[in-house]
Write an enzyme that holds these catalytic residues in place. Structure first.
Site, PDB file in Angstrom:
ATOM      1  N   LYS A  67       0.933  -1.166  -0.053  1.00  0.00           N
ATOM      2  CA  LYS A  67       0.083  -0.054  -0.143  1.00  0.00           C
ATOM      3  C   LYS A  67       0.997   1.195  -0.096  1.00  0.00           C
ATOM      4  CE  LYS A  67      -2.883   2.690   3.255  1.00  0.00           C
ATOM      5  NZ  LYS A  67      -3.784   2.630   4.456  1.00  0.00           N
TER       6      LYS A  67
ATOM      7  N   GLU B 174      -7.859  12.256  12.978  1.00  0.00           N
ATOM      8  CA  GLU B 174      -6.696  10.978  13.283  1.00  0.00           C
ATOM      9  C   GLU B 174      -5.877  11.493  14.482  1.00  0.00           C
ATOM     10  OE1 GLU B 174      -5.634   8.637   9.747  1.00  0.00           O
ATOM     11  OE2 GLU B 174      -4.778   7.441  11.159  1.00  0.00           O
TER      12      GLU B 174
HETATM   13  C1  LIG Z   1      -4.392  10.820   3.724  1.00  0.00           C
HETATM   14  C2  LIG Z   1      -5.274  11.056   4.353  1.00  0.00           C
HETATM   15  O1  LIG Z   1      -6.284  10.390   5.030  1.00  0.00           O
HETATM   16  C3  LIG Z   1      -5.747   9.104   5.555  1.00  0.00           C
HETATM   17  C4  LIG Z   1      -6.185   8.232   4.539  1.00  0.00           C
HETATM   18  C5  LIG Z   1      -7.303   7.411   4.538  1.00  0.00           C
HETATM   19  C6  LIG Z   1      -7.665   6.166   3.838  1.00  0.00           C
HETATM   20  O2  LIG Z   1      -7.034   6.165   2.479  1.00  0.00           O
HETATM   21  O3  LIG Z   1      -8.880   5.699   3.664  1.00  0.00           O
HETATM   22  C7  LIG Z   1      -7.964   7.500   5.699  1.00  0.00           C
HETATM   23  C8  LIG Z   1      -7.822   8.286   6.736  1.00  0.00           C
HETATM   24  C9  LIG Z   1      -6.310   8.811   6.846  1.00  0.00           C
HETATM   25  O4  LIG Z   1      -5.783   8.017   7.609  1.00  0.00           O
HETATM   26  C10 LIG Z   1      -5.769  12.382   4.076  1.00  0.00           C
HETATM   27  O5  LIG Z   1      -6.912  12.869   4.620  1.00  0.00           O
HETATM   28  O6  LIG Z   1      -5.249  13.328   3.442  1.00  0.00           O
END
Ligand SMILES: C=C(O[C@@H]1C=C(C(=O)O)C=C[C@H]1O)C(=O)O
Length: 454
Positions: A212, A257
């Site tokens: 990923k 987060e």
């Molecule tokens: C990278 C981001 O978000 C992150 C990526 C996520 C995902 O890919 O589902 C979800 C929440 C965050 O951990 C962002 O908001 O810029």
């Protein structure tokens, strides 16, 4: 006057700071009372009391810390930025004299901090020590003053000035427009190896196969008038009360987060990965979100994020435990798959909240999985310097306590009328580039709305 120091300046000759925290909610108006028109009763009323620039903020719902004035700033760059900042902070706290009648989380000596995502970034990582802090927690309000030895304290009298909504903003693409970014997503998803349907994700595996990668994009928002940051923060706090709304050194946003919270040796963290875009109303869309987020792509993505945190947190803390199953976190713009984790620092640990943040950054939520191979690829593949976006942002005190969010749903103020917004998404082997673009659009939405764009 703002004085910015390098970490070596601070370690060689740490300034002696005098700190005093006292409650201001049981003081009669009169000499020494800091508010011209009474105690503020809401975040919005508190923001109205601030100067229009030079303040910092870390607020969730009605609790938090707002700093104004600057006693000092410390900067660092490169792969040792965390260690250097932490060392400098320890030197300052060792030399400080502190009177704290409040004794609540965030009272006494504290600083705000924002750290660049990458050691390769050309953007400074900063510790910011304000001159005054207004704190609110558990229904109590206090004020802290932090001054350098020899300086004369000038108690503030704060006057209210209405927030000015941004009304003339326009946006333009950043380093990559959305279709070039979609091409990059397609290329990256080809580089990744899927895990099988039933495969368990082992946090302690040494397997370095790339699974990923999180890719980010940016967007530039410009306004005819100066941006009233207080108004942006007020909008974010009102629309996202469960998120941590922050402004540290012009990095402004509202993150769902929590990378790390430390309170008396107890460590907490909230891991997010897996995103459903809300069309109209998060409450009625929960069943659709549940279905999407429990499917293979998002549930594996979430498992990677948990595994990465478990592995890194175990290197500095004991008794790491994570929710058995993720829960749904509904927000106005998206619904995330979320897991809460906790741990304890060993009795002999002398690590502070920034040290713990350093140990777990970057999680798979913003870097990828497994950590080392993903991070190297992010630096190489992304055309933009993320700066402090997706790095830790928050505050810490002199006892090691603190809270660091992952700087998401945010933008970096580049000038009084210009801000660069950032959003990213976890790319998996089966990612659909257009769906990932749409996900980043949904993640831009909180800042766009707060800037009057949607
Ligand atoms: C990278 C981001 O978000 C992150 C990526 C996520 C995902 O890919 O589902 C979800 C929440 C965050 O951990 C962002 O908001 O810029």
């Amino acid at each position: 006057m703002t004085t910015t120091f390098s970490t070596s300046d601070i370690c060689t000759a740490p300034p002696r700071l005098h700190v005093s925290s006292r409650f201001v909610d049981d003081v009669e108006p009169g000499p020494g009372f800091p508010f011209e028109s009474g105690l503020p009763t809401s975040v919005e009323e508190t923001l109205e009391l601030l100067p229009t620039s030079a303040f910092s903020c870390w607020v969730r719902d009605t609790s938090g810390l707002i700093g104004f004035g600057r006693t000092l700033r410390i900067r660092a760059r490169g792969s040792d930025r965390f260690t250097e900042l932490s060392k400098a902070w320890k030197a300052i706290t060792d030399a400080a004299s502190i009177e704290d009648e409040v004794d609540l989380l965030g009272s006494g000596l504290m600083c705000f901090a924002t750290v660049a995502y990458s050691g390769e970034s050309e953007v400074d990582s900063l510790i910011h020590v304000p001159e005054f802090v207004l704190g609110r927690r558990g229904g109590r309000v206090w004020m802290t003053s932090i001054i350098t030895e020899g300086a004369t304290p000038v108690p503030p009298v704060l006057k209210s000035e209405p927030l000015r909504r941004v009304t003339s903003a326009t946006s333009s693409p950043g380093d990559l427009d959305s279709s070039s970014w979609a091409d990059l997503v397609a290329k990256v998803s080809q580089m990744l190896t899927p895990v099988g349907d039933s495969a368990e994700v082992d946090p302690f595996t040494e397997d370095s196969t790339l699974r990923k990668i999180v890719l980010a994009r940016d967007e530039l928002v410009t306004s005819d008038d100066d941006i009233d940051v207080r108004s942006v923060l007020g909008e974010l706090n009102r629309s996202y009360p469960s998120c941590w709304t922050f402004d540290v050194a012009g990095l402004i946003g509202s993150t769902p987060e929590l990378l790390i919270g430390v309170e008396n040796a107890r460590v907490t963290s909230r891991v997010l990965a897996g995103t459903y875009r809300v069309e109209n109303d998060p409450t009625s869309e929960m069943p659709a979100a549940r279905k999407l987020l429990s499917a293979h792509k998002d549930s594996t993505e979430h498992a990677f994020a948990i595994a990465s945190l478990q592995r890194s947190l175990s290197s500095v803390a004991d008794d790491v435990s994570v929710d058995e199953r993720p829960h749904l976190l509904p927000l106005a713009n998206v619904i995330h798959s979320a897991s809460d984790a906790s741990a304890h620092l060993p009795e002999d640990s002398c690590l502070n909240a920034l040290d713990i943040a350093a140990a777990v950054h970057p999680t798979a939520a913003v870097g990828g999985y497994p950590q080392a191979s993903a991070v190297a690829h992010v630096d190489e593949l992304e055309p933009l310097d993320r700066g402090r976006y997706s790095g830790p942002v928050g505050w810490m005190d002199d006892r090691g306590n603190g809270q660091f969010g992952i700087a998401l749903r945010c933008g970096q103020l580049e000038d009084r009328n210009r801000i660069r917004l950032f959003a990213g998404a976890g790319i998996m082997p089966d990612s659909d580039p257009l769906a990932e673009v749409a996900e980043t659009e949904a993640k831009f939405a909180p800042m766009r709305r707060a800037l009057g764009l949607e």
